[in-house]
Design an enzyme around this catalytic site. Sequence first.
Site, short mmCIF file in Angstrom:
data_model
loop_
_atom_site.label_atom_id
_atom_site.label_comp_id
_atom_site.label_asym_id
_atom_site.label_seq_id
_atom_site.Cartn_x
_atom_site.Cartn_y
_atom_site.Cartn_z
N ASP A 285 0.82 -1.22 0.00
CA ASP A 285 0.00 0.00 0.00
C ASP A 285 0.85 1.27 0.00
O ASP A 285 0.53 2.25 -0.67
CB ASP A 285 -0.92 0.02 1.23
CG ASP A 285 -1.97 -1.08 1.16
OD1 ASP A 285 -1.93 -1.86 0.18
OD2 ASP A 285 -2.79 -1.17 2.09
N SER B 119 -35.81 -7.30 -13.83
CA SER B 119 -35.62 -7.99 -12.55
C SER B 119 -35.70 -9.50 -12.81
O SER B 119 -35.68 -9.91 -13.98
CB SER B 119 -36.64 -7.47 -11.54
OG SER B 119 -37.70 -8.34 -11.46
N LEU B 120 -35.75 -10.30 -11.78
CA LEU B 120 -35.73 -11.76 -11.97
C LEU B 120 -36.94 -12.39 -11.31
O LEU B 120 -37.40 -11.92 -10.26
CB LEU B 120 -34.48 -12.35 -11.33
CG LEU B 120 -33.13 -11.96 -11.93
CD1 LEU B 120 -32.00 -12.37 -10.99
CD2 LEU B 120 -32.95 -12.63 -13.28
N ARG C 94 -31.07 1.56 -10.87
CA ARG C 94 -32.05 0.87 -11.71
C ARG C 94 -33.36 1.65 -11.77
O ARG C 94 -34.02 1.70 -12.80
CB ARG C 94 -32.28 -0.53 -11.14
CG ARG C 94 -33.37 -1.28 -11.82
CD ARG C 94 -33.39 -2.73 -11.36
NE ARG C 94 -34.49 -3.43 -12.00
CZ ARG C 94 -35.68 -3.58 -11.45
NH1 ARG C 94 -35.92 -3.10 -10.25
NH2 ARG C 94 -36.63 -4.21 -12.10
N LYS D 285 -28.42 -18.56 -15.00
CA LYS D 285 -28.71 -17.93 -16.30
C LYS D 285 -28.35 -18.91 -17.39
O LYS D 285 -27.26 -19.51 -17.33
CB LYS D 285 -27.86 -16.66 -16.47
CG LYS D 285 -28.09 -15.64 -15.37
CD LYS D 285 -27.07 -14.53 -15.42
CE LYS D 285 -27.33 -13.56 -14.27
NZ LYS D 285 -26.30 -12.54 -14.13
N LYS E 108 -33.97 -18.38 -4.30
CA LYS E 108 -33.77 -17.63 -3.06
C LYS E 108 -33.49 -18.55 -1.87
O LYS E 108 -34.08 -19.62 -1.74
CB LYS E 108 -35.01 -16.78 -2.76
CG LYS E 108 -35.33 -15.73 -3.83
CD LYS E 108 -34.38 -14.55 -3.78
CE LYS E 108 -34.69 -13.61 -2.66
NZ LYS E 108 -35.74 -12.64 -2.95
N CYS F 251 -23.42 -19.42 37.75
CA CYS F 251 -23.90 -20.07 38.96
C CYS F 251 -22.67 -20.51 39.75
O CYS F 251 -21.71 -21.02 39.18
CB CYS F 251 -24.75 -21.27 38.58
SG CYS F 251 -24.96 -22.42 39.94
S1 IVH Z 1 -29.06 -10.61 -13.36
C1 IVH Z 1 -31.43 -9.77 -16.81
N1 IVH Z 1 -27.37 -11.47 -11.60
O1 IVH Z 1 -31.33 -9.21 -8.34
C2 IVH Z 1 -31.14 -10.19 -15.46
N2 IVH Z 1 -29.07 -9.98 -10.90
O2 IVH Z 1 -34.19 -9.75 -8.33
C3 IVH Z 1 -30.81 -9.06 -14.60
N3 IVH Z 1 -28.97 -9.38 -8.53
O3 IVH Z 1 -32.30 -6.35 -10.07
C4 IVH Z 1 -30.30 -9.42 -13.29
N4 IVH Z 1 -27.19 -10.55 -8.06
O4 IVH Z 1 -30.24 -6.22 -8.57
C5 IVH Z 1 -28.45 -10.70 -11.83
N5 IVH Z 1 -25.76 -12.27 -10.14
C6 IVH Z 1 -26.83 -11.51 -10.37
C7 IVH Z 1 -27.45 -10.76 -9.37
C8 IVH Z 1 -28.58 -10.00 -9.67
C9 IVH Z 1 -28.09 -9.73 -7.58
C10 IVH Z 1 -30.13 -8.49 -8.31
C11 IVH Z 1 -30.30 -7.39 -9.31
C12 IVH Z 1 -31.67 -7.57 -9.87
C13 IVH Z 1 -32.33 -8.37 -8.80
C14 IVH Z 1 -33.48 -9.16 -9.36
#
Ligand code: IVH
Length: 671
Positions: free
Chosen positions: A35, A84-85, A139, A293, A317, A429
């Site tokens: 560092d 989102s997912l 986002r 994915k 989850k 105790c």
């Molecule tokens: S992919 C097209 N990968 O989870 C797919 N999302 O519930 C876009 N997140 O809004 C998301 N880790 O903020 C992806 N390894 C990961 C992730 C991830 C966390 C979050 C992200 C997204 C949310 C969806």
Amino acid sequence: MSDKNKISEDITHLRDQLNHHSYQYYVLDDPEIPDVQYDRLYRELQSLEAQYPDLITNDSPTQRVGDKPLDGFSQVKHEIPMLSLDNVFNEEELSDFNKRLQQRLDNDDEIIFAAEPKLDGLAVSLLYEKGLLVRAGTRGDGSTGENITQNIRTIHSIPLKLLGKNIPDVLEVRGEVFMPKAGFEKLNQIARDNDEKQFVNPRNAAAGSLRQLDPKITAKRPLAMYCYAVGRVDGGAELSTHSEMLDHLKQWGLPLCNEREVVKGVQGCLNYFKKMSALRGSLPYEIDGIVYKVNSIKLQKELGFVAKAPRWAIAHKFPAQEEITRVNSIEFQVGRTGAITPVARLEPVFVGGVTVSNATLHNMDEVNRKDVRQGDQVIIRRAGDVIPEVVRVVPGSRKHHAKKVQLPDSCPVCGSEIEQEEGEAIARCSGGLFCAAQRKESIKHFASRKAMDIDGLGDKLVEQLVDGGCIDHVNDLYDLTAEKIVDLERMGKKSAENLIEALQKSKHTSLNRFIYALGIREVGEATALTLANHFTTLDAIKAADEESLQKVEDVGPIVAAHIVRFFKQPHNLEVIEKLLNSGIYWDEIEAVATKEQTLEGKTFVITGTLTEMTRDDAKKALQARGAKVTGSVSKKTNYVVVGDNAGSKAMKAEQLGIEMLDEKALIELLK
Ligand code: IVH
């Protein structure tokens, strides 16, 4: 070359070096320089830039923190929406997801997935033009977010300028900004020290830190980012898989999570899920699930999107780790070493994958700090296999008559006095010999080799004897008969007789062993011996007050208080009485006590194997002459007794120039 050109070149060179070392440090976690050297280069650049301000550029590592707070955040429009997912919560739902994919693709082959931790932070988009970071946005609602460029620039792991070759003209990278656990703890510690409000969890802390109008505040927050996707990309090579794309991002200097893997089919996903569930607690950042994915970009395109989520990805989850429930009562448990632990009895609640009806409150400091009371609504956390705990009281949930919790005066199990040292968090105790909660431990200790040395009575057998109802307390040991124990599992006639014989044999002991066997807090072997030598009779020790106890070498006020309190408990005295009545005896002390204290004030260490005597005997003989025998060699050691096969302690003695004695010299010294 003109001077100015030379300076400009030096500046570029310094920036390149600094960017390279930041990448090694933050992205690869593999620093090449210490560092201090980084700081030196940084200061060199700062000083050149101060002399030539017109050479400062926006991507310089010195320009991470802007100078003015904003009035408000402007908006950023996501040309490609930030999706989102969808979630799954178990194996069956994951399997259904996989089936849907196979049906849509009209192919039964196992699908290859890129599996990644689902990071618990907030999604952010970074826009790079010609390799330079030009814009960063949250986002937001997926199509419009807030412009947080100047805050993102303060995060050191995010490159202001990309590294390497073949960088697309326009590259929009997406990922999660989060606060590592350690940084979060530190931040909250500072808040506590300053009596300020703490953050509830790392995700909130990260969100709060990114939404600061003053980037100087954000710069002080320990934020990090991992990238996991791309948005708009103009130019650059065509890539065929998601994992390959992530590898490119990493080569360009962007931070990526190291835990990602490519897996095959549902089983591959589940194996990864299991592995990450086990790793979760030890990861330096919070994750709340796994994202799978479809790895092939061609297949991703084929699958497309529904509403706000891609069809080709899913979040698996973890079960929620925190839940709200009610405290029905607060009770005190006594552990096997006598430690008193407050426990909240809860309205049963499903959290972290199991139903929880008790949660530890650790100790009274914790109870007072969290101010948990009967009837309160509380947040319960069960992370992995960790015992469930009360995180905090839900504000406003208290009934007006709820009383503050008090530590009881006496043990809820045996009624003995509860002791708590000044500055100690744990209360205990003091009925060590009698208390049912502690009896197994006290019996194991009593029987151990350096205590009463009851041959064959190991930990397992003690458990068996107590669980089988054969004994309750140490004194019951001497009422055992072969008939009473012969039917125990794995016992048999011969072993039963042997145990009874060993018990008989153990009755002839020494005062110091007996004192040690009682298991008085902080009275170890050495203290038991000095007590025995000093007082010579049990009655004298029992009668001693704190002042006279402190006259004994190595006995300070705390140990003295433990001893006095121990002998004050009627239950303990009762057990001692019964033990003596069962025939335990020892030789008069004089033999040990009258030895001339020829070695007083000298400290010895014994190492290696002795042949004429055991190490224990040697230790006792030295102690009887006033010497102190310790386990490790230091500058304070006067002599090291070196037996056969001595190892590192002998070496250390040599290094420190300490006098070494072989066994012969020791015997000579003891004569
Ligand atoms: S992919 C097209 N990968 O989870 C797919 N999302 O519930 C876009 N997140 O809004 C998301 N880790 O903020 C992806 N390894 C990961 C992730 C991830 C966390 C979050 C992200 C997204 C949310 C969806």
